[in-house]
Every structure is written in C-alpha cells, then in structure tokens.
Design an enzyme around this catalytic site. Structure first.
Site, short mmCIF file in Angstrom:
data_model
loop_
_atom_site.label_atom_id
_atom_site.label_comp_id
_atom_site.label_asym_id
_atom_site.label_seq_id
_atom_site.Cartn_x
_atom_site.Cartn_y
_atom_site.Cartn_z
N SER A 187 0.84 -1.21 0.00
CA SER A 187 0.00 0.00 0.00
C SER A 187 0.87 1.25 0.00
O SER A 187 0.46 2.31 0.46
CB SER A 187 -0.91 0.00 1.23
OG SER A 187 -0.12 -0.07 2.42
N PHE A 203 3.56 3.79 -2.43
CA PHE A 203 3.27 4.61 -3.61
C PHE A 203 2.88 3.75 -4.82
O PHE A 203 1.92 4.04 -5.52
CB PHE A 203 4.48 5.48 -3.96
CG PHE A 203 4.66 6.62 -3.00
CD1 PHE A 203 3.80 7.70 -3.03
CD2 PHE A 203 5.68 6.61 -2.06
CE1 PHE A 203 3.95 8.76 -2.15
CE2 PHE A 203 5.85 7.65 -1.18
CZ PHE A 203 4.99 8.74 -1.21
N GLY A 204 3.64 2.68 -5.06
CA GLY A 204 3.37 1.84 -6.22
C GLY A 204 2.01 1.17 -6.11
O GLY A 204 1.19 1.20 -7.04
N GLU A 228 18.36 15.26 5.82
CA GLU A 228 17.17 15.87 6.42
C GLU A 228 17.11 15.58 7.92
O GLU A 228 16.79 16.44 8.73
CB GLU A 228 15.92 15.35 5.71
CG GLU A 228 15.83 15.91 4.29
CD GLU A 228 14.65 15.41 3.48
OE1 GLU A 228 14.23 14.26 3.68
OE2 GLU A 228 14.17 16.16 2.62
#
Ligand SMILES: Cc1cc2nc3c(=O)[nH]c(=O)nc-3n(C[C@H](O)[C@H](O)[C@H](O)COP(=O)(O)OP(=O)(O)OC[C@H]3O[C@@H](n4cnc5c(N)ncnc54)[C@H](O)[C@@H]3O)c2cc1C
Length: 482
Positions: free
Chosen positions: A15, A17-18, A179
């Site tokens: 579930s 992005f793809g 980040e």
C-alpha cells in the site's frame, strides 16, 4: 458463471506509492476486481518520516488508513496480511496475519512491496542504530532522540558531566540522512533551547557520516557542496569518506580510506544508509528465473513484467531497470503504467509498451527555509528550493485534512519554535524489542498465550537459578579470599 466471476482479478501487494497508485488507476472499472494486500493498514508517506521522528508531524498525518483512502472505490478490497508466498503457476498469493492465512487467486498481479533497511551484512547494528523505514522506526527514533536530551538533563542535574549523551550520529548522507541531521540540529539549537535547566541543548553535537566523498551524491557535486556548507551552518558536523565498521550501545567506529580508525561516542544513532528490496523479489526470482541484483532488486522486462509471465508486474523500489532510482515517482508511474497495460489488454487493445520514466526531479531539505532541488540540468538551492519542497510535499500528501494539519504544524515549527508531536513512551521505544524476544513472536502470544507464559516462566526460573549460583560462587570466592 456469476457476474463477479467474470471480473478480471487484479491483486496488488503493498500500500505504498506503487500499490496505492496502481489500485487507484482502476477506479470506476466494473470489469475489474482489485484486492490490495499489505502488511500495514496505512499508506506511508516515507519522505516525511524524519518529521515524525523529530516531533514536527504526527504519525497519522503521514500514514492515513489505506481503507479510508480507497473507501469510495467500489471495486477495491483492502486486506491486511504479510505476503509470504506467490505461486506464479497456480496464480495465487498467500498471506498471513497473526496466524490467519489467506490464499488469493489473481489474473493479474502487481507487486509493489518496496524495500527495507540494509546494514550491508551487519544486521546486528539495527539494535543500536535503528533505520527509518516505518512508523515504528520513526516513533522509536523519536523516543531515542528526545530521550537523549532527558538523560543528559538528568545526568547534569546530579552535577555529573554530560559526555557523549548529547552526541547524535546519523549514518548516510543521502536525502534521508541530510534531512534527519538538519532537523536534529534545528531541534537542539532552536526548539529545545528554552526547555532545559541543567544542559544547553544547543551544544549538542550532530554528526553526519558517509563513506562517499560528498553529501547527496545523486544531486551532483555543486549542490552537494552547497548542502554540506548549509549543514555546517546549521550545526551539523559532516564526516565523509568514512566507512562505519562497528556500532554498539555507546557509539560507532569508522574506518577511513588511509586505514585510520576513529570512534565517536553516542547513545542516539540513526541508520540512513542502504536499502535492500523486499524478500518477495527472491520468491519471484525463483519462480520466474528473473535475476536479482546485490540489493535484492529484481530485473524486470522494459514493460515491468517478468520473463514468461506477462501477467506479473513489479514496480517501485523492488525493480532493477535502467538504473532507475528508488524514489516515489518511479513507484507511482510504474504502478500507473502496469494498470494501463492491464486495462488495455482487457479492452483487447495492444499493450502500451515499455515503461518510460519521467524524471520530475529530486529535492532535500537541510533546515527551515533551506533546501536543494535538482531537475535535470536545473539546480536550485536556498529558500526558493524550500518553497518548491513545501508545495510538492503538500501536493503528494494524501487527504485534505492531513494537508491542513501538516501546514499548521509546519507553520508552528518553521515560523515559530514549537514542535507539538514530542510524545514518546517507553513502550514505543522498547516494546518492539521486547516482543521480538518473545518465543514465536506476537503470533504466538495470540495463538497460545498459556504456552508463551510457561516458556517465559521457565526462562525466568533458569535466570534466577543462574543468578543464585553466581552469587553462591562469588560468596564462597570472597570468603575464601578473606
Ligand atoms: C526515510 C525515507 C525518505 C524518503 N524520501 C524520499 C523523497 O524525498 N523523495 C522521493 O521521491 N522518495 C523518497 N523516498 C523513497 C520513496 O519513499 C520510495 O521510493 C517509495 O516509497 C517506493 O514505493 P514502493 O511502492 O515501491 O514501496 P513502499 O512505499 O515502501 O511500499 C511498500 C509496501 O509494501 C508493503 N509490504 C512490504 N512487504 C510486504 C509483504 N511481504 N506483504 C505485504 N505487504 C508488504 C509495505 O507495508 C508497504 O505498504 C524515501 C524513503 C525513505 C525510507
């Protein structure tokens, strides 16, 4: 034959992005029955995990329930389950959750199971330097990061030296590591400054280590240099050309190209280096003969299918095709391409052909109002790149409510100095480890709690007997010596 049986059965694994974008591409198709199976109940927006770990966003904002996202899609069923087998001949997928097994038949299969953290053969590092791939990881890291400040305050309150307690080490200078390091520095220098009595949080040492010669290698040398300078300004110490060779409870050891070694003492370490594709790649490789690369990614044909199995598509982080990077857009576009091919076949039209990736560029934030952006030959850094980052992340975040609350949290964190998602519990930090130690894991606890209790009791007795024996020996030894 019933109307339902006439439907084309598309099973989607994952579930992320793809998986999500391929499922959505079948919306409104009455001739298709979509079953999405994933081992979590949410769709995870991984690029913002570091903001959950550093208290900016809540986990719900980046991980909405998949069931909720797809609730209007009448042809979609969402099932919780970890897929442990794919039978390419019988065309079935087997999954289980807490010993509940399911077997789901398919006509077309889209595998989008992503990738996990790789410790390059040193999996034992994970205990001391968690990676950042899941909500569990982010919450555990949140606990460790904020916990380090707490332990330092406690130590200083007793008048003892803080030592390495305020040294944070981030391994891996790709976008995630950059980040993360930038945000820990900002946390210590802006947000927590006002909160402690005995420590000066702004004196925290934040170290970013990588074996590569530059930060953000995929962004090119110029942006890499700019990012390194900006990190330095934000308070991050960057150590490049250093391979991490050892990680333990109290620090890391690095080896440089000239053979010299160095140790950095730190209780809060974060692993942001290396990925390894889902184990399902191996299952598919064994069944179809498709090759796996060193990172466990499967070689797919240019149309994203597997050799002799035009009905199996693999997309996203699991694939090895034309050096495509492991980024969200590769997964999104791959998912849509697979759905397009299946839909064309159902209409009796020719396949759309090879998957063509459209590179929309990449970006990474360094600190508030400072980011780098690379889009082909176009490179940008500073505040404009940061606004670009903001717009893109808001656009790809799922759900209006999440966009709204994330915007509020960003205003509080970046314009103000507040971080409202600082809650951590001991369970979040340690429960996962404790569960992993239960014989048979969580499934055993649910399946046969009495048996687990008996095993734990017997182990407790064993440890008690061992401790009693040790104390008896120590006792007789000390008496003999006196
Ligand atoms: C910390 C971090 C920061 C990132 N930052 C960026 C960024 O700034 N920009 C960018 O473009 N990309 C970024 N990425 C990469 C991007 O998130 C991935 O490329 C993308 O998520 C890949 O999508 P996917 O669908 O292939 O896999 P994932 O999104 O990882 O989804 C995999 C899905 O499969 C499920 N699954 C796995 N195994 C099984 C199984 N056996 N059974 C059932 N379900 C299973 C998982 O639960 C999950 O739902 C980042 C990744 C991370 C970890």
């Amino acid at each position: 034959m019933s109307a339902d049986q006439a439907k084309h059965r598309v099973v989607i694994i994952g579930s992320g992005f793809g998986g999500l974008f391929s499922a959505k591409a079948f919306k409104g198709r009455d001739d298709v029955e979509v079953t999405l199976i994933a081992k979590t109940t949410h769709h995870l927006f991984q690029p913002l995990l570091y903001q959950v770990a550093t208290g900016i966003l809540s986990q719900g904002e980046i991980a909405p329930p998949t069931r909720d996202i797809l609730h209007r899609q009448k042809n979609a069923t969402v099932l919780l389950g970890e897929v442990n087998d794919i039978d390419a001949e019988a065309k079935t997928v087997k999954a289980s959750v807490l010993n509940q097994e399911i077997s789901v038949p398919y006509d077309s299969l889209i595998v989008a199971a992503g990738a996990g953290q790789s410790y390059f053969g040193n999996d034992h590092f994970a205990e001391f330097a968690p990676g950042m791939k899941s909500i569990d990881d982010a919450l555990e890291l949140r606990g460790r990061i904020f916990g380090a400040f707490e332990i330092a305050e406690l130590t200083a309150s007793r008048g003892e030296p803080v030592g390495d307690l305020l040294t944070f080490v981030v391994v891996g200078a790709g976008p995630t590591g950059v980040e993360m390091a930038g945000q820990i520095a900002e946390l210590s220098r802006r947000v927590l400054k006002k909160d402690f009595t005995h420590i000066q949080s702004e004196k925290a040492r934040v170290v970013l280590v990588d074996a590569a010669p530059q930060v953000l290698p995929p962004f090119g040398e110029k942006l890499g240099d700019k990012a390194e300078k900006a990190l330095g300004k934000a308070g991050v110490e960057v150590i490049l050309g250093a391979m991490v060779t050892h990680v333990d409870e109290f620090g890391i050891e690095m080896k440089f190209k000239d053979g010299k070694t160095q140790r950095i003492g730190s209780i809060a370490k974060i692993w942001a280096a290396g990925v390894s594709a889902s184990e399902l790649g191996k299952t598919l490789s064994e069944q179809t003969g498709a090759e796996l690369d060193r990172a466990g990614r499967i070689s797919v044909k240019p149309d994203l299918t597997l050799p002799d199995h035009p009905e199996i598509f693999v997309v996203g982080d699991m694939i090895n095709l034309d050096h495509l990077p492991g980024v969200a857009q590769v997964a999104i576009q791959g998912g849509k391409h697979s759905a397009k091919t299946i839909k064309a076949r159902l209409k009796g039209k020719p396949d759309p052909g090879d998957f063509k990736y459209f590179d929309k560029g990449s970006m990474a934030t360094i600190s508030r109002f400072n980011a780098v952006l690379s889009m082909g030959k176009f490179k940008l850094s500073g505040i404009l790149a940061w606004f670009g980052w903001l717009v893109v992340h808001l656009a790809y975040m799922t759900g209006f409510r999440n966009r709204l609350t994330a915007t509020l949290h960003w205003m509080m964190s970046f314009i103000g100095k507040d971080r409202s998602e600082r809650t951590t519990t001991m369970q979040q930090i340690f429960a996962r480890e404790a569960l992993e130690r239960v014989p048979g894991g969580m499934a055993a606890l649910i399946d046969d709690p009495a048996d687990v209790a008996a095993q734990v009791e017997s182990r407790r007795k064993e440890l008690e007997e061992h401790a009693a024996e040790e104390s008896r020996l120590a006792d007789s030894g000390s008496r003999g010596a006196s």
